[in-house]
Design a protein around this motif. Structure first.
Motif, mmCIF file in Angstrom:
data_model
loop_
_atom_site.group_PDB
_atom_site.id
_atom_site.type_symbol
_atom_site.label_atom_id
_atom_site.label_comp_id
_atom_site.label_asym_id
_atom_site.label_seq_id
_atom_site.Cartn_x
_atom_site.Cartn_y
_atom_site.Cartn_z
ATOM 1 N N ILE A 131 -37.644 3.864 33.890
ATOM 2 C CA ILE A 131 -38.166 3.332 35.146
ATOM 3 C C ILE A 131 -37.861 4.286 36.303
ATOM 4 O O ILE A 131 -38.672 4.468 37.221
ATOM 5 C CB ILE A 131 -37.593 1.931 35.409
ATOM 6 N N GLY A 132 -36.682 4.919 36.266
ATOM 7 C CA GLY A 132 -36.353 5.912 37.277
ATOM 8 C C GLY A 132 -37.310 7.085 37.254
ATOM 9 O O GLY A 132 -37.700 7.616 38.311
ATOM 10 N N TYR A 133 -37.721 7.478 36.057
ATOM 11 C CA TYR A 133 -38.707 8.557 35.917
ATOM 12 C C TYR A 133 -40.037 8.153 36.550
ATOM 13 O O TYR A 133 -40.676 8.938 37.268
ATOM 14 C CB TYR A 133 -38.884 8.893 34.445
ATOM 15 N N MET A 134 -40.487 6.913 36.308
ATOM 16 C CA MET A 134 -41.735 6.440 36.892
ATOM 17 C C MET A 134 -41.621 6.315 38.408
ATOM 18 O O MET A 134 -42.569 6.570 39.151
ATOM 19 C CB MET A 134 -42.132 5.087 36.289
ATOM 20 N N SER A 135 -40.437 5.916 38.878
ATOM 21 C CA SER A 135 -40.206 5.832 40.314
ATOM 22 C C SER A 135 -40.357 7.208 40.971
ATOM 23 O O SER A 135 -40.958 7.342 42.039
ATOM 24 C CB SER A 135 -38.806 5.269 40.572
ATOM 25 N N PHE A 136 -39.827 8.214 40.306
ATOM 26 C CA PHE A 136 -39.945 9.587 40.805
ATOM 27 C C PHE A 136 -41.393 10.066 40.757
ATOM 28 O O PHE A 136 -41.900 10.661 41.716
ATOM 29 C CB PHE A 136 -39.052 10.508 39.962
ATOM 30 N N LYS A 137 -42.062 9.757 39.651
ATOM 31 C CA LYS A 137 -43.417 10.258 39.450
ATOM 32 C C LYS A 137 -44.398 9.670 40.460
ATOM 33 O O LYS A 137 -45.304 10.364 40.959
ATOM 34 C CB LYS A 137 -43.882 9.938 38.025
ATOM 35 N N HIS A 138 -44.239 8.382 40.803
ATOM 36 C CA HIS A 138 -45.179 7.709 41.706
ATOM 37 C C HIS A 138 -44.612 7.534 43.106
ATOM 38 O O HIS A 138 -45.248 6.879 43.948
ATOM 39 C CB HIS A 138 -45.572 6.339 41.130
ATOM 40 N N ASN A 139 -43.406 8.076 43.317
ATOM 41 C CA ASN A 139 -42.782 8.009 44.637
ATOM 42 C C ASN A 139 -42.667 6.569 45.141
ATOM 43 O O ASN A 139 -43.056 6.227 46.265
ATOM 44 C CB ASN A 139 -43.568 8.866 45.645
ATOM 45 N N PRO A 179 -40.046 2.878 45.094
ATOM 46 C CA PRO A 179 -38.701 2.351 44.830
ATOM 47 C C PRO A 179 -38.623 1.749 43.424
ATOM 48 O O PRO A 179 -39.622 1.239 42.897
ATOM 49 C CB PRO A 179 -38.528 1.254 45.898
ATOM 50 N N VAL A 180 -37.440 1.802 42.833
ATOM 51 C CA VAL A 180 -37.259 1.281 41.474
ATOM 52 C C VAL A 180 -37.578 -0.208 41.409
ATOM 53 O O VAL A 180 -38.165 -0.685 40.440
ATOM 54 C CB VAL A 180 -35.816 1.545 40.986
ATOM 55 N N ASP A 181 -37.222 -0.949 42.448
ATOM 56 C CA ASP A 181 -37.448 -2.401 42.391
ATOM 57 C C ASP A 181 -38.915 -2.787 42.495
ATOM 58 O O ASP A 181 -39.263 -3.951 42.308
ATOM 59 C CB ASP A 181 -36.635 -3.122 43.470
ATOM 60 N N ASN A 182 -39.798 -1.824 42.781
ATOM 61 C CA ASN A 182 -41.236 -2.101 42.733
ATOM 62 C C ASN A 182 -41.794 -1.987 41.326
ATOM 63 O O ASN A 182 -42.943 -2.351 41.073
ATOM 64 C CB ASN A 182 -41.999 -1.120 43.639
#
Length: 599
Positions: A327-335, A337-340
Motif C-alpha cells: 500500500i505504501g508503494y501505491m501511495s508513492f506511485k499515485h501521490n 496518503p496511505v489512508d486513502n
C-alpha cells in the motif's frame, strides 16, 4: 493426516469408534505424527482474517500501539481458551457435540450450536474461495483485466486506472472489475438478479476441491495440510522481500507500525483486539475440540497451544507488513496518503491488492501466487468447518444414515452438495448483499454469544478444578495458577465485555452507502438464532426429561457424566489422585442413564 489405525470404514461402524468416553481410545484413530495435528490446527486458525482484518484493525486502532492490547488478549483470552478446547477434546476423545453433552448436560446445546454455526459459516465462506478462483484464472491473461478501463464492464467517464483518492465521482478499475465483472452488483438485496454462471462454476470447483481433500475423513485432510498450511508462508516471505524493495514501502510499513499511544485509552481498541484474537483462533466453532479428540491421551497440549497461538499472531503481523508495504508503494506511485488506499474486508484482497499487483514488476508471476496463497489459507479453514459437520453426523446418526449412504465418502458428498446449494444465493447478482448479511450476523453476533455459554459451561459449571484434573491426568501435572485465573475470571469477563460492547455499539448493517431494509435486518437476526437457539431448547429438553423436583432436575442437569476416573492410563497416578477426585465429586450427582442429544 495419517492414522495409527486404518479409518476407512462403513458408516455403520463409525459410532463405535468415537462414541465411548470411558474407553481409553484404542478404537479411535490417532494422528500418526504430532506435526499432523499442529499443521491442521495452524491451518485452521490462520485464515483470510489474518490477511484482511488484522492489518486494517492495526492501522485504524493506533498502529503499533494496537499490538500491545492484541498481545495482551492473546495471553489472557486466546491461549487459555484454546487450551480449554484442546483439553476437552483430547480427554473426552469426542467431537464437540458429545463432549458438551457429557461435560454439562444442561448446556449440551452448545455442542450442537457449534455444528450449526460451522455449517452456516462454511456455506458463505466458500464463496470467497470461488472469488479467489475467479481472480486466479483471470490472472493468467497477458494484461490483467482489472488494470485498465478499456473493458466492456467499465463505466465510461467514471473509471480511473489507479486509485482516485478523494474523488467522489471516480472508481478505480479494480473496483469496477470487482463490482461489475465479478459481482455484477445490483442496487440492493431487494434485487437478486440472475445467477452468475462463471462465479457459480468457480464455487462448484471450490466445493469439488474440498470434497477431494476430505472425502476420506481426517486421514486425507492431514495429507493436504502439509501443503496448504506451509505454502502460504513461502509466498508471504517472498512478497515481503519483493515489496520492501519498492519505492514508498518504508512509509507504508511505518504507517502500519507507528504507535498512536492515545488509542490505548479507548475501550473500543481493546474490544477489537479481543474480538480479533477470539475470531482468529476459531474458538467456539467446535473444530479445535474435534481435532484434539484424535490426539493420544498424554499428548503435550500445552506445547501445541503455544505453537498454534504464537504462529497465528506471527502470521497476522507478517501479513500486515506485506499488505502495507504494498500500500505504501501505491501511495508513492499515485501521490496519495496511505489512508486513502487502505480498506477493510474483502475489498483489501479483491480490490486494493490486485491493483497493487498489476503495477508491480513481474506481476505475471506475483499475481497467481498471491491468489494461490489466499486459496490455501481459506481451504484449511473450510476443511475444519466441514469436518465438524461430517463428524457429528457420523457419531450421532451413523447407523441410520448407513441405510442410505453405505460409505463415509457419500456422506461427505451430500454435505458438500448441500453446502453448494445454500451458497447459490451468494453468487447471484445481488449476492454480495447476502454475503455481507450472513458474515455480519454469523461471524460477529451469534459466535460471541455461543462462546460465552461455552466458557460458562466448561469453566463455571463443570468447574476449573475438574478441568485442571483432566489436564493432570493427561500430562501428570496441573496447569498453572495463570490458567486457573484466566478460566475462572478473565476469559468469561472479556467475552462478556465483547458481547455487551457489540450490543451497545450495534448499528444497522450497511454495505458502502447502501442501507439494508428492515426485513433484511430481521433475516439477519434469524440467521443468528439458527445456531444459538439450540442452547435454551436443549436445556429445556434436559430438564424436562430429568426426574424429581425442579431443583433436583437442575442439579442433575448440571452434573457431568464424563468419567474422570476410568480414562486414566496410569493406575498409580489414579490412586494418588483419588482423594482429590472424591473431594471434587462429593457434591455431584451422576445420573445412571445416558444423556440423549437434543436432536
Amino acid at each position: 493426516m495419517e492414522f495409527a489405525e486404518e479409518n476407512s470404514k462403513p458408516l455403520s461402524d463409525a459410532k463405535g469408534s468415537t462414541d465411548c468416553p470411558v474407553d481409553t481410545g484404542a478404537q479411535r484413530p490417532t494422528w500418526s505424527g504430532q506435526l499432523d495435528f499442529i499443521l491442521a490446527t495452524v491451518g485452521y486458525a490462520v485464515g483470510l482474517g489474518n490477511v484482511w482484518r488484522f492489518p486494517y484493525l492495526c492501522y485504524s486502532s493506533g498502529g503499533g500501539a494496537f499490538i500491545i492490547p492484541y498481545l495482551v488478549m492473546v495471553f489472557l483470552c486466546g491461549i487459555p481458551l484454546l487450551f480449554m478446547e484442546f483439553t476437552v477434546g483430547q480427554y473426552s476423545r469426542l467431537g464437540s457435540v458429545h463432549a458438551f453433552a457429557k461435560i454439562c448436560p444442561l448446556f449440551k446445546g452448545v455442542g450442537l450450536a457449534t455444528v450449526v454455526i460451522s455449517f452456516v459459516f462454511c456455506t458463505f465462506y466458500n464463496v470467497l474461495m470461488g472469488w479467489a478462483f475467479f481472480y486466479f484464472f483471470n490472472s493468467f491473461r497477458e494484461t490483467l483485466p482489472w488494470s485498465s478501463c478499456n473493458n466492456t464492464w467499465n463505466v465510461v467517464g467514471n473509471c480511473s486506472s489507479g486509485f482516485p483518492g478523494n474523488s467522489t465521482h471516480l472508481q478505480s478499475s479494480s473496483q469496477q472489475f470487482f463490482d461489475h465483472k465479478l459481482l455484477e452488483k445490483t442496487s440492493g438485496i431487494e434485487e437478486a438478479g440472475g445467477l452468475q454462471w462463471e462465479v457459480f462454476g468457480c464455487l462448484l470447483f471450490s466445493w469439488i476441491i474440498i470434497y477431494l481433500c476430505i472425502f476420506k475423513g481426517v486421514k486425507s485432510t492431514g495429507k493436504v495440510v502439509y501443503f496448504t498450511a506451509v505454502f502460504p508462508y513461502f509466498i508471504l516471505f517472498a512478497l515481503l522481500i519483493n515489496n520492501i524493495q519498492l519505492p514508498g514501502a518504508k512509509e507504508g510499513i511505518l504507517y502500519f507500525i507507528t504507535p498512536v499511544w492515545s488509542k490505548l485509552f479507548e475501550i473500543k481498541v481493546w474490544v477489537n483486539a479481543a474480538a480479533q484474537v477470539f475470531n482468529s483462533l476459531g474458538i467456539a466453532f467446535g473444530c479445535m475440540i474435534s481435532m484434539a479428540s484424535y490426539n493420544k491421551f498424554n499428548n503435550n497440549i500445552t506445547r501445541d497451544v503455544l505453537i498454534v497461538s504464537l504462529v497465528n499472531s506471527f502470521t497476522s503481523i507478517l501479513a500486515g507488513l506485506v499488505i502495507f508495504s504494498a500500500i505504501g508503494y501505491m501511495s508513492f506511485k499515485h501521490n496519495l496518503p496511505v489512508d486513502n488506499i487502505a480498506t477493510d474486508g474483502p475489498g483489501l484482497v479483491f480490490v486494493v491488492y490486485p491493483e497493487v499487483l498489476s503495477t508491480m514488476p513481474g506481476y505475471q508471476f506475483w499475481t497467481p501466487l498471491f491468489f494461490i496463497m489466499l486459496l490455501c489459507l481459506g481451504l484449511d479453514s473450510q476443511f475444519g468447518n466441514v469436518e465438524v459437520v461430517v463428524t457429528f453426523l457420523k457419531d450421532e446418526f451413523g447407523v441410520k444414515v448407513s441405510r442410505y449412504l453405505k460409505r463415509e465418502e457419500l456422506l461427505v458428498l451430500v454435505v458438500c452438495f448441500v453446502g453448494l446449494l445454500l451458497g447459490i444465493p451468494h453468487v447471484t447478482q445481488g449476492g454480495i448483499y447476502v454475503f455481507q448479511l450472513m458474515d455480519h450476523y454469523t461471524a460477529v453476533g451469534s459466535l460471541i454469544f455461543l462462546a460465552f455459554f461455552e466458557v460458562v459451561a466448561v469453566c463455571w459449571i463443570f468447574g476449573v478444578s475438574r478441568l485442571s484434573l483432566m489436564v493432570k491426568r493427561m500430562r501428570g501435572e496441573s496447569p498453572s495458577l495463570f490458567f486457573h485465573l484466566c478460566w475462572l475470571l478473565f476469559c468469561p469477563l472479556l467475552i462478556l465485555c465483547i458481547l455487551v460492547s457489540s450490543i451497545v455499539q450495534y448499528k444497522p448493517l450497511r454495505y458502502g452507502e447502501y442501507m439494508y431494509p428492515l426485513w433484511a435486518e430481521v433475516v439477519g437476526w434469524v440467521v443468528s438464532l439458527v445456531s444459538i437457539v439450540w442452547i435454551p431448547l436443549c436445556a429445556v429438553h434436559e430438564i424436562y426429561n430429568s426426574k424429581g423436583s425442579l431443583l433436583q432436575r437442575i442439579k442433575t442437569a448440571v452434573a457431568p457424566t464424563l468419567d474422570l476416573d476410568a480414562m486414566d492410563p496410569h493406575p498409580k497416578k489414579q490412586e494418588a489422585d483419588k482423594p482429590v477426585l472424591e473431594k471434587l465429586l462429593r457434591s455431584s450427582v451422576y445420573p445412571e442413564s445416558e444423556n440423549q442429544l437434543c436432536v
